[in-house]
Scaffold this active site. Structure first.
Site, PDB file in Angstrom:
ATOM      1  N   HIS C  75       0.852  -1.247   0.160  1.00 45.06           N
ATOM      2  CA  HIS C  75       0.029   0.118  -0.021  1.00 45.06           C
ATOM      3  C   HIS C  75       0.868   1.180  -0.105  1.00 45.06           C
ATOM      4  CE1 HIS C  75      -3.067   2.846   1.179  1.00 45.06           C
ATOM      5  NE2 HIS C  75      -2.244   3.307   2.238  1.00 45.06           N
ATOM      6  N   ASP C 104       6.751  22.112 -26.539  1.00 54.50           N
ATOM      7  CA  ASP C 104       6.412  20.604 -25.977  1.00 54.50           C
ATOM      8  C   ASP C 104       7.388  20.706 -24.626  1.00 54.50           C
ATOM      9  OD1 ASP C 104       6.500  17.832 -25.324  1.00 54.50           O
ATOM     10  OD2 ASP C 104       5.171  17.592 -27.369  1.00 54.50           O
ATOM     11  N   TRP C 140       7.527  -0.079   3.802  1.00 51.31           N
ATOM     12  CA  TRP C 140       7.987   0.697   2.605  1.00 51.31           C
ATOM     13  C   TRP C 140       9.410   0.976   2.859  1.00 51.31           C
ATOM     14  CZ3 TRP C 140       9.243   5.766   0.888  1.00 51.31           C
ATOM     15  CH2 TRP C 140       9.112   6.615   1.834  1.00 51.31           C
ATOM     16  N   SER C 167      12.917   6.504 -14.201  1.00 52.24           N
ATOM     17  CA  SER C 167      11.887   7.112 -14.926  1.00 52.24           C
ATOM     18  C   SER C 167      11.684   8.668 -14.063  1.00 52.24           C
ATOM     19  CB  SER C 167      10.570   6.557 -14.629  1.00 52.24           C
ATOM     20  OG  SER C 167       9.386   7.277 -14.680  1.00 52.24           O
ATOM     21  N   SER C 168      11.783   8.663 -12.803  1.00 51.38           N
ATOM     22  CA  SER C 168      11.775   9.947 -12.206  1.00 51.38           C
ATOM     23  C   SER C 168      13.038  10.973 -12.551  1.00 51.38           C
ATOM     24  CB  SER C 168      11.802   9.737 -10.674  1.00 51.38           C
ATOM     25  OG  SER C 168      10.633   9.189 -10.131  1.00 51.38           O
ATOM     26  N   HIS C 251      13.359  12.017   3.201  1.00 52.69           N
ATOM     27  CA  HIS C 251      12.575  13.646   3.656  1.00 52.69           C
ATOM     28  C   HIS C 251      12.437  14.249   2.395  1.00 52.69           C
ATOM     29  CE1 HIS C 251      10.544  15.305   6.517  1.00 52.69           C
ATOM     30  NE2 HIS C 251      10.725  16.381   5.840  1.00 52.69           N
ATOM     31  N   GLU C 253      11.804  13.338  -0.459  1.00 52.48           N
ATOM     32  CA  GLU C 253      10.791  12.732  -1.081  1.00 52.48           C
ATOM     33  C   GLU C 253       9.541  13.141  -0.553  1.00 52.48           C
ATOM     34  OE1 GLU C 253      10.466  10.731  -3.530  1.00 52.48           O
ATOM     35  OE2 GLU C 253       8.401   9.714  -3.158  1.00 52.48           O
ATOM     36  N   TYR C 255       8.766  15.998   0.543  1.00 47.41           N
ATOM     37  CA  TYR C 255       8.551  17.545  -0.104  1.00 47.41           C
ATOM     38  C   TYR C 255       8.330  17.317  -1.589  1.00 47.41           C
ATOM     39  CZ  TYR C 255       9.264  19.060   4.374  1.00 47.41           C
ATOM     40  OH  TYR C 255       9.336  19.194   5.702  1.00 47.41           O
ATOM     41  N   SER C 266      -1.943  27.123  -4.938  1.00 45.12           N
ATOM     42  CA  SER C 266      -1.543  28.518  -5.298  1.00 45.12           C
ATOM     43  C   SER C 266      -2.012  29.007  -6.859  1.00 45.12           C
ATOM     44  CB  SER C 266      -0.081  28.744  -5.352  1.00 45.12           C
ATOM     45  OG  SER C 266       0.675  28.387  -4.328  1.00 45.12           O
ATOM     46  N   HIS C 300      15.191  13.064  11.854  1.00 43.61           N
ATOM     47  CA  HIS C 300      14.116  13.219  12.583  1.00 43.61           C
ATOM     48  C   HIS C 300      12.981  11.918  12.550  1.00 43.61           C
ATOM     49  CE1 HIS C 300      11.740  15.819   9.668  1.00 43.61           C
ATOM     50  NE2 HIS C 300      11.513  14.398   9.509  1.00 43.61           N
ATOM     51  N   HIS C 301      13.563  11.003  11.431  1.00 40.75           N
ATOM     52  CA  HIS C 301      12.816   9.784  11.309  1.00 40.75           C
ATOM     53  C   HIS C 301      13.178   8.829  12.162  1.00 40.75           C
ATOM     54  CE1 HIS C 301      10.319  10.963   7.860  1.00 40.75           C
ATOM     55  NE2 HIS C 301      11.453  12.012   7.508  1.00 40.75           N
ATOM     56  N   THR C 326       6.721  26.876   5.705  1.00 39.74           N
ATOM     57  CA  THR C 326       5.432  26.363   5.650  1.00 39.74           C
ATOM     58  C   THR C 326       4.223  27.282   6.212  1.00 39.74           C
ATOM     59  OG1 THR C 326       6.390  24.213   6.195  1.00 39.74           O
ATOM     60  CG2 THR C 326       3.901  24.213   5.600  1.00 39.74           C
ATOM     61  N   LYS C 329       3.451  30.012   3.966  1.00 38.06           N
ATOM     62  CA  LYS C 329       2.610  29.604   2.539  1.00 38.06           C
ATOM     63  C   LYS C 329       1.125  29.558   2.994  1.00 38.06           C
ATOM     64  CE  LYS C 329       5.257  27.032  -0.499  1.00 38.06           C
ATOM     65  NZ  LYS C 329       4.936  27.479  -1.503  1.00 38.06           N
ATOM     66  N   ARG C 448       2.206   0.700  15.026  1.00 38.67           N
ATOM     67  CA  ARG C 448       1.767   0.691  13.619  1.00 38.67           C
ATOM     68  C   ARG C 448       2.292  -0.657  13.129  1.00 38.67           C
ATOM     69  NH1 ARG C 448       5.824   4.435  10.087  1.00 38.67           N
ATOM     70  NH2 ARG C 448       4.973   3.806   8.291  1.00 38.67           N
TER      71      ARG C 448
END
Lengths: 160, 395, 523
Positions: C75, C104, C140, C167-168, C251, C253, C255, C266, C300-301, C326, C329, C448
């Site tokens: 998931h 293009d 994951w 690909s990315s 991390h 990732e 963002y 926006s 921090h993870h 943040t 924003k 979890r």
């Protein structure tokens, strides 16, 4: 977006299409150096803690990125020119510093605008007695459409 | 017996029910650190709520008052330098206000010096092993919930999944330092009411400490995904007043001396399989499953002739020991069987169990495995054989 | 010269599957990305439904722990790499060339490859459910040594991640060169639309961290099969090094998945407030600062792995700092709405909900930034609640807002507004029913990634599960609305939203065939 410059008169018509390169060579170099500097510096830290594959992957990626920037720069000077002078149609394609010139007979030249269902105009082609040349690779779909509308009274045309 | 007024009964039922059913906050803290964490959380939560209501007060005011449907005309301002500076600075100041008390707590949590006692905690897939350093007391703590409760065959107990066969026992009021490591994958030793959560990492030792304020039984769980048994390796700590703790430690040392002399008794096959089933269900069934079928591609079945395919990393060592051939499990010799159980298979999930199980446990579980689910070897393994093997290893 | 209409069969248009396989048109590729990501979204959502089914009551009812762990892991992986990221790339492909006036993308053929790599990766990933041992079950985040224990499905996942990473990278190189090089004359950097800015920064983040992910999974692969010991303490490695490498990717990732969402917001909020975006410059600087800070917060993870106090404090301070840009924003969006003339079409409803709910996710992020509290809450359902508030109500609901906003542009038809509003209210309410109680279960101490839990968590889990089923079902309504809109509906016209001011709304769209027949205008 292209930079379309041209003149129109019943006997003489010319249009030049050049891509708008919004990033200068110096700007490219700056952007690339900043990216490379950051990537390489943290890759070196990873190498230092024992994860050397990071440097390998980062290096490979930077090479790809660098090549892409280089490729864009190489083609920065490209342009296409279409001149319709009385009965002559000349398409001049300037690519990588070399010129290719195609002369078509004006009377027989037809304009072909190829649109996908949904409205995307992918090609604008000039065709004359078996000879075909594409024009406007640097243009957006809408610009091709606009140009085709301009050219239609001058040349014969149809669209697919 | 005095009759309670009905309101009181209803009230006590309601509050009792509410307490039992819905818990909206952190568990009640029982160590100084946990108290600090609890207060920090409350502080930050209040700050956040305050900001939320102020900021979204403005937003909802705009949403109601500046609607197109009420005929409000849009103005066109799109910059206000002073405002932008102010709302950059204010959050910054609030953050500094939060950071100061937090920093103090962090430093206190990390201060493991001057401890009164040390306990080494080792995570295993899927149980905890406790060793009282310097006391010679060492044991394994397993999930105490019966398999039937998990499979919904019987009613679940009050401490479902949060109960163990042998809890960790500590004295109250003493600074207990725990040294954490792991035998296989990363686990995390977490006791919410102590405010302790520390990863147990194979090959490394990390520290944490707690000082329990009042006696009681405290429950926690492994907090780092460690495989199929991750949800089934709880932690239970029993905090005793220091005198009672000393008594407990003494009895542990005595029983330790006793168990070392029980391996001389001879058991019947029925006795062995009966005890073996218990050991199997608590220790082996997480991987090899209660029916001995294992899990396809990962954990081999224990049944003679059962088909099994997996990566070479799993099947090759099995084949070398004579337990796997041509895609099928073979029941090898009992010596090899004992060897796998006691010494494990390096590089796979099968761990050495010799240190965790008694001679009787090992003898019983191997006898059980060799005489269950269609395996009919009739082998009975006696604790004495296991003891002999242990001596052989020791040499 | 006369115009002669010849018949038009000489240039055959590739049709059917060939059209989509060979297309280099940014719009087609954008559509492909969006369809792919929607399919993946539904699939990974279905996995989540299974997870919530098992967690409906204590005890093991439907899935054994091994399969359960596969469900949660897949998931996460599919939602992140298959649904959210490709959806944003889809938006980028559709909108960036239109918004900056480029013909293009800079490398149309590379663009085609970067899409078609994705279905291959998805096949590998989904196929791993069928191999012996099943799909990955180690979360994951793929932490070793647990990840070293798995079967062949784990290797397939590693390759799938490599392919998706490739690909990315191709995609982001394309986006960077397009934005930098193909802007229309006069469109200087500080004039490009906010959505383009956020994507430029996102693409840079991708370029920076994708090699790190690629090498992390490569090291897992060599540890599994080629006898290296990068992460094995017995061989001189360190399992925690993987976590450092992974989160150095992980991390940014986060963002990567939220900055384009900020870009979409926006764009939408000024449109429906009929007012220009407040503080464009500070928005750009805030986005850039978030990106820069994202490189120095990764640990921090990992506050519970046992790092020294100095490390914990450093990463705590940097993490708290992220709240500042943040916050800027959020304040700017509210200031954009202030004194506007607001109307509440579906895209705006979603955007307002995103601001509210994402801010809740931001607050729980602040709670988690505080080391002692994080140590209490790490790997609990509180974290699950936190990242679903930022990723579902932040990223996924922004994607929905963007889809409703641009669907008229893309298809030429209006979607059904009533159904859209139904979809919005169902999603927003069910989302909160699902994830808000998880804050409480997490605080109360439920870890979890467990297939079964203690009795005191039963009520909240049941509420979460019921919410999840409604949430899942309402996405089928979304599918219906989108399909219906593609197949027909009220013509949208050039500019269905009267407040829109970005470049794409000035172009006629989609260009119908017969415009060619109208009288040409010569300059």
């Amino acid at each position: 977006m292209v930079d379309i410059s041209g003149t129109t008169s019943p006997v003489h018509y010319s249009v030049t299409v050049r891509p708008n390169c919004s990033l200068s060579p110096a700007g490219t170099l700056r952007v690339f150096s900043v990216i490379a500097l950051i990537s390489l510096s943290f890759s070196l830290v990873f190498v230092f803690i024992g994860a050397w594959p990071v440097l390998f992957f980062a290096g490979a990626e930077l090479l790809t990125l660098g090549y892409c920037f280089y490729h864009v720069l190489l083609h920065a000077g490209d342009y296409e020119q279409l001149i319709i002078d009385d009965d002559k149609v000349v398409v001049q394609i300037h690519e990588l510093g070399r010129d290719r010139c195609v002369k078509l007979s004006g009377y027989w030249t037809r304009l072909v605008l190829d649109c996908m269902p949904g409205g995307y105009c992918r090609w604008l082609v000039l065709r004359s007695s078996g000879c075909e040349v594409e024009f406007g690779r640097h243009m957006t779909s809408d610009e091709r459409l606009k140009l085709a509308r301009q050219l239609r009274p001058i040349l014969g045309g149809f669209m697919t | 017996m005095k009759k309670l007024p009905p309101q009181a009964v209803i009230l006590s039922l309601l509050t009792g029910q509410a307490q039992a059913a819905l818990n909206f906050n952190l568990q009640s803290p029982v160590t100084p650190i946990a108290h600090q964490i609890y207060n920090l959380h409350t502080l930050i939560l209040l700050v956040c709520l305050l900001i939320f209501f102020v900021v979204f007060g403005f937003m909802f005011y705009a949403l109601f008052k500046h609607r197109k449907s009420t005929g409000h005309q849009a103005s066109h301002f799109h910059q206000n330098f002073r405002l932008e500076v102010i709302w950059t600075l204010i959050p910054f100041l609030i953050l500094i206000g939060i950071a100061i008390p937090t920093t103090k707590t962090v430093l206190a949590m990390k201060n493991v010096e001057h401890s009164d006692m040390n306990i080494k905690v080792t995570g295993h897939q899927w149980m905890w092993e406790y060793e009282y350093l310097g006391e010679g007391v060492r044991y394994v703590s397993n999930l105490g919930t019966p398999r039937d409760q998990i499979d919904n065959k019987v009613v679940k107990g009050a401490h479902y999944l949060l109960e163990v066969d042998r809890p960790l026992v500590v004295p109250t009021g003493k600074k207990v330092r725990i040294l954490l490591t792991s035998a296989d994958v990363i686990h995390s030793w977490w006791l919410p009411q102590f405010g302790v959560k520390q990863d147990a990492i194979p090959g490394f030792i990390h520290e944490a400490w707690f000082q329990v304020e009042k006696p009681g039984t405290y429950r926690g769980q492994c907090a780092e995904l460690c495989g199929v048994g991750h949800g089934f390796m709880p932690i239970v700590v029993e905090a005793l007043p220091p005198e009672q703790y000393d008594d407990w430690l003494k009895t542990q040392k005595i029983s330790l001396a006793e168990t070392s002399s029980t391996s001389s008794k001879t058991y019947t096959l029925a006795e062995l399989t009966m005890h073996g089933e218990k050991v199997y269900l608590s220790r082996c069934a997480a991987c090899h499953q209660a029916n001995g079928q294992g899990i396809a591609g990962m954990f081999p079945p224990l049944i003679d002739g059962a088909p099994f395919s997996a990566g070479a990393g799993v099947t090759t060592p099995l084949a070398e020991r004579g337990f796997w051939k041509d895609g099928k499990v073979v029941l090898g010799s009992k010596e090899r069987h004992l060897d796998i159980l006691m010494n494990g298979i390096t590089g796979t999930a099968m761990q050495p169990m010799a240190a965790q199980l008694s001679d009787f446990d090992i003898a019983a579980v191997v006898s059980y495995e060799r005489n269950s689910w269609g395996n009919k070897t009739g082998d009975t393994i006696q604790p004495a054989e296991v003891a002999a093997l242990r001596k052989g290893v020791a040499k | 010269m006369t115009a002669i209409a010849l018949d038009s069969h000489e240039h055959d248009h590739p049709s059917g599957i060939r059209r989509w396989l060979t297309t280099t048109n940014h719009k087609d590729i954008g559509t492909l990305y969006l369809c792919f990501s929607f399919a993946m979204f539904l699939f990974a959502g279905a996995l989540a439904m299974l997870v919530r089914t098992e967690l409906f009551e204590p005890g093991l009812q439907f899935f054994q722990p091994n399969l359960f762990n596969q469900l949660t892991t897949m998931h996460g992986l599919i939602m992140i790499f298959g649904a959210i990221m490709p959806a944003f790339v889809g938006f980028a492909n559709w909108q960036i060339p239109l918004m900056i006036g480029a013909p293009d993308m800079a490398f149309p053929r590379l663009n085609n490859w970067s899409f078609w790599l994705l279905p291959m990766a998805a096949l590998l990933l989904l196929g791993s459910f069928l191999v012996p041992g099943g799909a990955v079950a180690g979360g994951w985040t793929m932490y070793p040594p647990l990840y070293i224990q798995g079967g062949i499905g784990y290797d397939m996942t590693i390759f799938a991640i490599h392919i998706m990473g490739l690909s990315s990278i191709i995609g982001s190189i394309n986006i960077i060169t397009t934005i930098l090089n193909l802007r229309a004359p006069g469109m200087i950097m500080m004039k490009i639309p906010m959505f383009v800015w956020t994507w430029l920064i996102t693409a840079y983040l991708l370029v920076a961290v994708m090699p790190v992910l690629a090498s992390a999974v490569t090291m897992l692969l060599t540890d599994r099969h080629f006898g290296t010991h990068f992460f094995n303490a017995a061989g001189g490695g360190d399992p925690v090094m993987f976590q450092h490498i992974f989160w150095f990717f992980g991390h940014p990732e986060v963002y990567i998945m939220i900055l384009p969402a900020f870009g979409i917001l926006s764009t939408i909020i000024p449109t429906f407030s009929r007012k220009p975006l407040f503080g464009y410059h500070s928005m750009v600087y805030a986005t850039a600062s978030i990106a820069i800070l994202s490189f120095v917060v990764w640990a921090h993870h990992m506050f519970t792995v046992g790092m020294p106090a100095a490390g914990q404090l450093f990463f705590m301070y940097t993490t708290m700092l992220i709240a500042v840009p943040t916050g800027v924003k959020v304040f700017n969006w509210i200031a954009t709405m202030w004194q506007g003339a607001i109307s509440f079409e579906t895209p705006m409803l979603f955007s307002v909900a995103v601001i509210c709910l994402f801010t809740i996710g931001g607050f729980s992020g602040l709670v988690l930034a505080v080391v002692p509290v994080d140590i209490q809450l790490q790997d609990t359902y509180y974290v699950v609640a936190h990242f679903h508030y930022v990723l579902f109500s932040g990223a996924a609901m922004s994607i929905m807002a963007g889809v409703y906003y641009w669907l008229p542009k893309w298809t030429g038809h209006m979607y059904n507004e009533t159904l859209g509003q139904w979809h919005f209210w169902l999603t927003a309410i069910a989302f909160n029913i699902t994830f808000f109680p998880m804050h409480f279960t997490g605080l109360a101490g439920m870890p979890r990634r467990v297939p079964d839990y203690a009795l005191q968590f039963a009520e909240f889990n049941m509420i979460s599960s019921i919410g999840a089923f409604v949430l899942g079902a309402s996405q089928l309504l979304f599918l219906y609305i989108v399909v219906k809109c593609i197949r027909g509906g009220m013509p949208a016209g050039e500019k269905p939203w009267d407040g829109a001011d970005t470049l794409e709304w000035t172009l006629p769209s989609p260009v119908p065939y017969h415009t060619f027949e109208t009288a040409p205008v010569i300059r």
